[in-house]
Design a protein around this motif. Structure first.
Motif, PDB file in Angstrom:
ATOM      1  N   PRO A  83      73.500  12.342  67.872  1.00 36.13           N
ATOM      2  CA  PRO A  83      73.569  10.944  68.288  1.00 36.13           C
ATOM      3  C   PRO A  83      72.739  10.685  69.538  1.00 36.13           C
ATOM      4  CG  PRO A  83      75.581  12.069  68.933  1.00 36.13           C
ATOM      5  CD  PRO A  83      74.710  13.089  68.265  1.00 36.13           C
ATOM      6  N   VAL A  84      71.932   9.645  69.494  1.00 36.22           N
ATOM      7  CA  VAL A  84      71.203   9.210  70.692  1.00 36.22           C
ATOM      8  C   VAL A  84      71.354   7.698  70.786  1.00 36.22           C
ATOM      9  CG1 VAL A  84      69.498  11.077  70.687  1.00 36.22           C
ATOM     10  CG2 VAL A  84      69.024   8.967  69.446  1.00 36.22           C
ATOM     11  N   SER A  85      71.359   7.197  72.040  1.00 36.14           N
ATOM     12  CA  SER A  85      71.502   5.745  72.182  1.00 36.14           C
ATOM     13  C   SER A  85      70.107   5.112  72.227  1.00 36.14           C
ATOM     14  CB  SER A  85      72.270   5.435  73.457  1.00 36.14           C
ATOM     15  OG  SER A  85      71.373   5.204  74.514  1.00 36.14           O
ATOM     16  N   PRO A  86      69.979   3.861  71.828  1.00 35.39           N
ATOM     17  CA  PRO A  86      68.661   3.203  71.866  1.00 35.39           C
ATOM     18  C   PRO A  86      68.083   3.162  73.275  1.00 35.39           C
ATOM     19  CG  PRO A  86      70.186   1.941  70.523  1.00 35.39           C
ATOM     20  CD  PRO A  86      70.991   3.020  71.195  1.00 35.39           C
ATOM     21  N   GLN A  87      68.929   3.385  74.286  1.00 35.70           N
ATOM     22  CA  GLN A  87      68.435   3.388  75.683  1.00 35.70           C
ATOM     23  C   GLN A  87      67.782   4.712  76.046  1.00 35.70           C
ATOM     24  OE1 GLN A  87      71.107   1.389  75.080  1.00 35.70           O
ATOM     25  NE2 GLN A  87      69.661  -0.222  75.608  1.00 35.70           N
ATOM     26  N   THR A  88      67.918   5.724  75.190  1.00 40.14           N
ATOM     27  CA  THR A  88      67.317   7.027  75.531  1.00 40.14           C
ATOM     28  C   THR A  88      65.813   6.847  75.723  1.00 40.14           C
ATOM     29  OG1 THR A  88      68.986   8.125  74.184  1.00 40.14           O
ATOM     30  CG2 THR A  88      67.033   9.404  74.727  1.00 40.14           C
TER      31      THR A  88
ATOM     32  N   LEU B 274      63.772  11.364  73.899  1.00 33.92           N
ATOM     33  CA  LEU B 274      64.020  11.350  72.448  1.00 33.92           C
ATOM     34  C   LEU B 274      63.012  12.253  71.751  1.00 33.92           C
ATOM     35  CD1 LEU B 274      65.381  10.432  69.890  1.00 33.92           C
ATOM     36  CD2 LEU B 274      64.122   8.294  70.007  1.00 33.92           C
ATOM     37  N   LEU B 275      61.763  12.197  72.200  1.00 33.57           N
ATOM     38  CA  LEU B 275      60.736  13.061  71.597  1.00 33.57           C
ATOM     39  C   LEU B 275      61.098  14.529  71.796  1.00 33.57           C
ATOM     40  CD1 LEU B 275      57.397  11.215  72.416  1.00 33.57           C
ATOM     41  CD2 LEU B 275      58.245  11.883  70.144  1.00 33.57           C
ATOM     42  N   ALA B 276      61.580  14.866  72.993  1.00 33.32           N
ATOM     43  CA  ALA B 276      61.943  16.266  73.265  1.00 33.32           C
ATOM     44  C   ALA B 276      63.057  16.697  72.316  1.00 33.32           C
ATOM     45  CB  ALA B 276      62.394  16.402  74.719  1.00 33.32           C
ATOM     46  N   ILE B 277      64.016  15.799  72.072  1.00 32.57           N
ATOM     47  CA  ILE B 277      65.125  16.133  71.170  1.00 32.57           C
ATOM     48  C   ILE B 277      64.593  16.271  69.740  1.00 32.57           C
ATOM     49  CG2 ILE B 277      67.233  15.202  70.119  1.00 32.57           C
ATOM     50  CD1 ILE B 277      67.922  14.020  72.906  1.00 32.57           C
ATOM     51  N   LEU B 278      63.735  15.336  69.319  1.00 32.07           N
ATOM     52  CA  LEU B 278      63.182  15.389  67.949  1.00 32.07           C
ATOM     53  C   LEU B 278      62.403  16.694  67.746  1.00 32.07           C
ATOM     54  CD1 LEU B 278      61.956  11.687  67.651  1.00 32.07           C
ATOM     55  CD2 LEU B 278      63.795  12.730  66.313  1.00 32.07           C
ATOM     56  N   ARG B 279      61.642  17.075  68.746  1.00 35.02           N
ATOM     57  CA  ARG B 279      60.828  18.289  68.597  1.00 35.02           C
ATOM     58  C   ARG B 279      61.694  19.536  68.634  1.00 35.02           C
ATOM     59  NH1 ARG B 279      56.440  15.499  72.386  1.00 35.02           N
ATOM     60  NH2 ARG B 279      55.280  14.386  70.761  1.00 35.02           N
TER      61      ARG B 279
ATOM     62  N   ALA C 164      69.660   2.510  63.671  1.00 29.23           N
ATOM     63  CA  ALA C 164      70.488   1.358  63.286  1.00 29.23           C
ATOM     64  C   ALA C 164      69.640   0.099  63.332  1.00 29.23           C
ATOM     65  CB  ALA C 164      71.666   1.221  64.252  1.00 29.23           C
ATOM     66  N   ASP C 165      69.970  -0.866  62.465  1.00 30.81           N
ATOM     67  CA  ASP C 165      69.293  -2.171  62.524  1.00 30.81           C
ATOM     68  C   ASP C 165      69.385  -2.693  63.950  1.00 30.81           C
ATOM     69  OD1 ASP C 165      70.491  -3.294  59.262  1.00 30.81           O
ATOM     70  OD2 ASP C 165      68.830  -1.985  59.891  1.00 30.81           O
ATOM     71  N   GLY C 166      68.305  -3.228  64.441  1.00 25.96           N
ATOM     72  CA  GLY C 166      68.362  -3.823  65.773  1.00 25.96           C
ATOM     73  C   GLY C 166      68.029  -2.826  66.861  1.00 25.96           C
ATOM     74  N   ALA C 167      68.074  -1.541  66.528  1.00 25.88           N
ATOM     75  CA  ALA C 167      67.690  -0.557  67.565  1.00 25.88           C
ATOM     76  C   ALA C 167      66.171  -0.461  67.528  1.00 25.88           C
ATOM     77  CB  ALA C 167      68.313   0.805  67.264  1.00 25.88           C
ATOM     78  N   ASP C 168      65.506  -1.430  68.154  1.00 26.61           N
ATOM     79  CA  ASP C 168      64.033  -1.465  68.029  1.00 26.61           C
ATOM     80  C   ASP C 168      63.383  -0.678  69.147  1.00 26.61           C
ATOM     81  OD1 ASP C 168      64.503  -4.756  66.860  1.00 26.61           O
ATOM     82  OD2 ASP C 168      63.969  -2.940  65.732  1.00 26.61           O
ATOM     83  N   ARG C 169      62.591   0.275  68.750  1.00 28.72           N
ATOM     84  CA  ARG C 169      61.873   1.103  69.734  1.00 28.72           C
ATOM     85  C   ARG C 169      60.426   1.155  69.260  1.00 28.72           C
ATOM     86  NH1 ARG C 169      63.318   5.524  72.945  1.00 28.72           N
ATOM     87  NH2 ARG C 169      65.474   5.486  72.207  1.00 28.72           N
ATOM     88  N   ARG C 170      59.510   1.114  70.205  1.00 29.27           N
ATOM     89  CA  ARG C 170      58.096   1.223  69.806  1.00 29.27           C
ATOM     90  C   ARG C 170      57.945   2.497  69.000  1.00 29.27           C
ATOM     91  NH1 ARG C 170      57.736   1.190  74.964  1.00 29.27           N
ATOM     92  NH2 ARG C 170      56.765   3.235  74.956  1.00 29.27           N
ATOM     93  N   ASP C 171      57.010   2.492  68.030  1.00 28.48           N
ATOM     94  CA  ASP C 171      56.836   3.694  67.213  1.00 28.48           C
ATOM     95  C   ASP C 171      56.512   4.893  68.083  1.00 28.48           C
ATOM     96  OD1 ASP C 171      55.571   2.211  64.143  1.00 28.48           O
ATOM     97  OD2 ASP C 171      57.578   2.727  64.911  1.00 28.48           O
ATOM     98  N   LEU C 172      57.175   5.975  67.777  1.00 33.10           N
ATOM     99  CA  LEU C 172      57.005   7.199  68.573  1.00 33.10           C
ATOM    100  C   LEU C 172      55.904   8.060  67.958  1.00 33.10           C
ATOM    101  CD1 LEU C 172      60.718   8.270  69.110  1.00 33.10           C
ATOM    102  CD2 LEU C 172      59.169   7.329  70.818  1.00 33.10           C
ATOM    103  N   PRO C 173      55.195   8.808  68.768  1.00 38.54           N
ATOM    104  CA  PRO C 173      54.230   9.766  68.203  1.00 38.54           C
ATOM    105  C   PRO C 173      54.965  10.934  67.558  1.00 38.54           C
ATOM    106  CG  PRO C 173      54.310   9.974  70.597  1.00 38.54           C
ATOM    107  CD  PRO C 173      55.213   8.840  70.239  1.00 38.54           C
ATOM    108  N   TRP C 174      55.780  10.597  66.528  1.00 38.20           N
ATOM    109  CA  TRP C 174      56.512  11.638  65.814  1.00 38.20           C
ATOM    110  C   TRP C 174      56.385  11.334  64.342  1.00 38.20           C
ATOM    111  CZ3 TRP C 174      61.196  11.534  62.860  1.00 38.20           C
ATOM    112  CH2 TRP C 174      61.658  12.823  62.508  1.00 38.20           C
ATOM    113  N   ALA C 175      55.863  12.314  63.593  1.00 35.93           N
ATOM    114  CA  ALA C 175      55.468  12.019  62.201  1.00 35.93           C
ATOM    115  C   ALA C 175      56.617  12.234  61.228  1.00 35.93           C
ATOM    116  CB  ALA C 175      54.298  12.907  61.824  1.00 35.93           C
ATOM    117  N   GLY C 176      57.823  12.429  61.731  1.00 38.19           N
ATOM    118  CA  GLY C 176      58.920  12.785  60.823  1.00 38.19           C
ATOM    119  C   GLY C 176      59.387  11.617  59.972  1.00 38.19           C
ATOM    120  N   ASP C 177      60.454  11.907  59.221  1.00 39.75           N
ATOM    121  CA  ASP C 177      60.932  10.920  58.249  1.00 39.75           C
ATOM    122  C   ASP C 177      61.988  10.024  58.869  1.00 39.75           C
ATOM    123  OD1 ASP C 177      59.315  12.156  56.272  1.00 39.75           O
ATOM    124  OD2 ASP C 177      60.704  13.845  56.443  1.00 39.75           O
ATOM    125  N   THR C 178      61.888   8.738  58.557  1.00 39.87           N
ATOM    126  CA  THR C 178      62.795   7.794  59.215  1.00 39.87           C
ATOM    127  C   THR C 178      63.532   6.944  58.182  1.00 39.87           C
ATOM    128  OG1 THR C 178      61.028   6.196  59.298  1.00 39.87           O
ATOM    129  CG2 THR C 178      61.328   7.582  61.268  1.00 39.87           C
TER     130      THR C 178
END
Ligand code: 8PZ
Length: 523
Positions: free
Chosen positions: A93-98, A103-108, A118-132
Motif C-alpha cells: 500500500p502506498v498513498s497518493p501523497q508518496t 514510489l519509484l524506489a518501492i516499484l524498483r 485508485a480512481d482519482g489518485a492522479d499522478r504524473r506518469d512515472l518513468p516505470w514501464a510496468g503494468d498498471t
C-alpha cells in the motif's frame, strides 16, 4: 463441515467473515462524490472483492506476485487489498501523497506484477514501464495487463505474504516489512479478543494507507464486524471540519497519531465536547505529550484513551489504557504489557533479561505475529529477528525492537526512547520526553519538541516550541531560565525556537531530522 477454518489463514477470508453473518451491516462509511456520507454493506464490499478478483484472475498472476496499491483508505481500496489477499498477491500500500522518487524506489525494489491506482489518485506518469490498472467502485480496468506468468503455486497458504509495508525507517534506505496472513490474522484476533473494538463500534481511521496504523483500523473494524470510517485528509485540515465529520459519521472510536489532535487542542478544544458518541481513542506511533493528553481527556470526558505501542514488524505489541484522570504528577505513559498471545521482555546490553524495576533494557517481543523479514534484505532481517536471548537453542526468533524501556513495580513497561537515538550528551542519556514536558509547562507553549544536534564533536540539545495564537513575541531567555530551574544542566536546551508548527513525517510523527534543521537555522 470444513475441517480447517479458512478465516484463520487468509486476511480476506477473515475480514469478510461478517458478510455471512451480517451482510446488510455497514462495513465502510465514506463520503460519495458529492460529499454525502454513504454506507457500503458487507455484502456490497464482498461483491466488489469478487468483481476485482474476477478482473485480476485472467491476468494469471502467481501466488507471491506483488501488487502495489496506490490509494487513500476507502471501500474500494479495502476491496482491492482483500482481492489481492484472496488470490495470494501481496499488496504494497502506498498513498497518493508518496513522492515520485520514493514510489519509484518501492516499484524498483518489489518489482510488482501490477501497479493498481485508485480512481482519482492522479499522478504524473512515472518513468516505470510496468503494468498498471485503475480501480474504483465501478470495477477494475487494466491499462497495461501484465504478460501471463507461469503459475508455480496452486494454493494460498497462511505462511504466504499478505502485505509488504515500506517504513521510512529512522535511518537510510526504506525497508519492506513482509507480513504473512498468519501473522496479521493471529494479531487481529488477539487484539479483538482483548476487547479493543466491539461490533457496534464505528472506527475512524485517520492514517494514510502506507502506514500500518491504517491497516490496523481496517483489520480491527472488519475483523470485529464493526464499521470502518476512513477519514480523508480533506476532513482533517481544520479542527471544525474534523470534529463535524467525526460527529456526522457517528464515530465511536478514533484512531490517530498524537499530532492528529494538536490543531483542535490548540485552536478550539471546546469543539471536542461535540463528540459525545466517541467512546474511545486509540493513539500510536509516538508518545503522546502528557499536557496535551490531559486536555484531550478533559474534553472527551469519560472516553477510554488507549496507548497503542509497537512496530510494523509485528503491527503492534501492546494496548494500554491511559489512567483516568491522568494525574498531574504522572511524568510518562505506560506501554503496559503485550497483548494476549505475545510477551515483551527487557534485555540489557550484556544480553541478560532485566526484571528489576527502574532498570532500562531493550524490548524483545515474542509473538506468533512477527514479520517474515525485510523484503530482499536478509542482513537487516538477521539484525532484528534474533535467537531468543533466554535460550537460543530453541531456534525460535524474537523481535529485537530497538526500543528502550523500564519496568515499574507492577511489572508494567515505560517507553524511554529508541536505542539508536539515545545520544549521550557529555555521557548522560537524555530523555527528550522530559525536556518536552518541561517546555510544555511554559505559559504560551501549546506543544514542544526537542532534538539533539551534533556540535563540535559533542551534541547539543535544541528545542522548538509552538505558541498559542494570541501569544506575545516569545521570550527565549525567560524560557531558558525556566529550563535552568527545572532540568539538570545536560538536559537544558541550548536554544528554544518558536515554530509555526511541529514538522511531521508522512505518517504524522514529529520529524526530528527536519526539526533539527529548523531550530538550527531559525533566525
Ligand atoms: N505508543 C508509542 N509510544 C512511544 N513510541 C511508540 C509508540 N508506538 C510506536 N512507537 C515508536 O515507533 C516505532 C514503530 O514505528 S512504526 O514501525 O512506524 N509503527 C508505528 O509507529 C505504529 C505501529 N505499527 C502501530 C500500528 C497500529 C497500532 C499500534 C501501533 C516503535 O519502535 C517506537 O519506537
Amino acid at each position: 463441515m470444513e475441517l480447517h477454518d479458512p478465516t484463520a489463514d487468509n486476511l480476506c477470508q477473515y475480514l469478510l467473515a461478517p458478510a455471512a453473518r451480517t451482510p446488510d451491516k455497514a462495513a465502510v462509511v465514506e463520503p460519495d462524490e458529492t460529499g454525502t456520507l454513504t454506507e457500503v454493506s458487507y455484502r456490497q464490499l464482498a461483491a466488489l472483492v469478487d468483481e476485482y478478483t474476477r478482473a485480476l484472475e485472467p491476468l494469471g498472476l502467481d501466488v507471491g506476485d506483488r501488487v502495489v496499491v496506490e490509494a487513500h483508505s476507502s471501500a474500494a481500496a479495502v476491496a482491492m487489498l482483500l482481492a489481492c489477499s484472496k488470490l495470494g498477491l501481496p499488496f504494497v500500500p502506498v498513498s497518493p501523497q508518496t513522492p515520485d522518487n520514493r514510489l519509484l524506489a518501492i516499484l524498483r525494489s518489489v518489482e510488482p506484477a501490477l501497479h493498481a491506482r485508485a480512481d482519482g489518485a492522479d499522478r504524473r506518469d512515472l518513468p516505470w514501464a510496468g503494468d498498471t490498472a485503475r480501480f474504483g467502485r465501478s470495477g477494475l480496468t487494466t491499462e497495461h495487463p501484465p504478460a501471463p506468468r507461469t503459475r508455480r503455486r496452486r494454493r494460498v497458504l497462511a505462511v504466504d505474504t499478505a502485505y509488504i509495508i515500506f517504513t521510512s525507517g529512522s535511518t537510510g534506505r526504506p525497508k519492506g516489512v513482509v507480513m504473512s496472513h498468519r501473522a496479521i490474522v493471529t494479531f487481529l484476533r488477539a487484539v479483538i479478543a482483548d476487547g479493543l473494538v466491539g461490533d457496534t463500534d464505528r472506527v475512524a481511521s485517520t492514517s494514510p494507507l502506507q502506514f500500518d496504523f491504517a491497516l490496523f483500523g481496517i483489520g480491527v473494524a472488519l475483523g470485529s464486524g464493526a464499521t470502518l470510517v476512513p477519514v480523508g485528509r480533506e476532513n482533517l485540515d481544520s479542527p471544525r471540519r474534523m470534529v463535524n465529520f467525526l460527529r456526522d459519521a457517528g464515530v465511536t472510536q478514533v484512531h490517530g497519531v498524537p499530532s492528529l489532535w494538536r490543531p483542535v487542542l490548540r485552536h478550539d478544544p471546546e469543539l471536542l465536547k461535540r463528540l459525545d458518541k466517541v467512546r474511545s481513542v486509540v493513539f500510536a506511533g509516538e508518545s503522546f505529550p502528557l499536557a496535551e493528553l490531559r486536555r484531550l481527556q478533559e474534553m472527551l470526558a469519560g472516553a477510554r484513551l488507549v496507548n497503542g505501542y509497537g512496530a510494523t514488524e509485528s503491527m503492534a505489541a501492546s494496548f494500554t489504557d491511559v489512567p483516568d484522570p491522568l494525574s498531574a504528577e504522572q511524568r510518562s505513559l505506560s506501554i503496559g504489557r503485550a497483548h494476549s498471545g505475545a510477551e515483551m521482555t527487557l534485555v540489557d546490553t550484556s544480553g541478560r533479561v532485566v526484571t528489576r524495576p527502574g532498570v532500562v533494557g531493550e524490548i524483545h517481543l515474542r509473538s506468533p505475529s512477527l514479520f517474515s523479514g525485510y523484503w530482499d534484505d536478509p542482513q537487516a532481517t538477521a539484525q532484528v529477528l534474533v535467537p531468543d536471548p533466554l535460550d537460543p537453542r530453541h531456534g525460535q526468533v524474537v523481535l529485537r525492537t530497538g526500543d528502550l524501556a523500564y519496568l515499574d513495580e507492577r511489572n508494567e513497561l515505560y517507553f524511554v526512547g529508541r536505542a539508536d537515538s539515545q545520544v549521550q550528551i557529555r555521557g548522560n542519556r537524555v530523555e527528550l520526553g522530559d525536556v518536552e514536558s518541561v517546555l510544555a509547562q511554559l505559559p504560551a507553549v501549546t506543544s514542544a519538541a526537542a532534538t539533539i544536534v551534533p556540535r563540535g564533536g559533542d551534541h547539543v540539545l535544541m528545542a522548538g516550541v509552538v505558541l498559542d495564537d494570541a501569544a506575545a513575541p516569545f521570550d527565549e531567555d525567560a524560557a531558558l531560565d525556566f529550563c535552568a530551574q527545572e532540568l539538570s544542566a545536560y538536559m537544558r536546551p541550548r536554544r528554544i525556537r518558536p515554530l509555526a508548527d511541529l514538522p511531521l513525517t508522512e505518517n504524522g510523527k514529529v520529524d526530528r531530522v527536519l526539526l533539527a534543521r529548523l531550530v538550527t537555522t531559525a533566525v
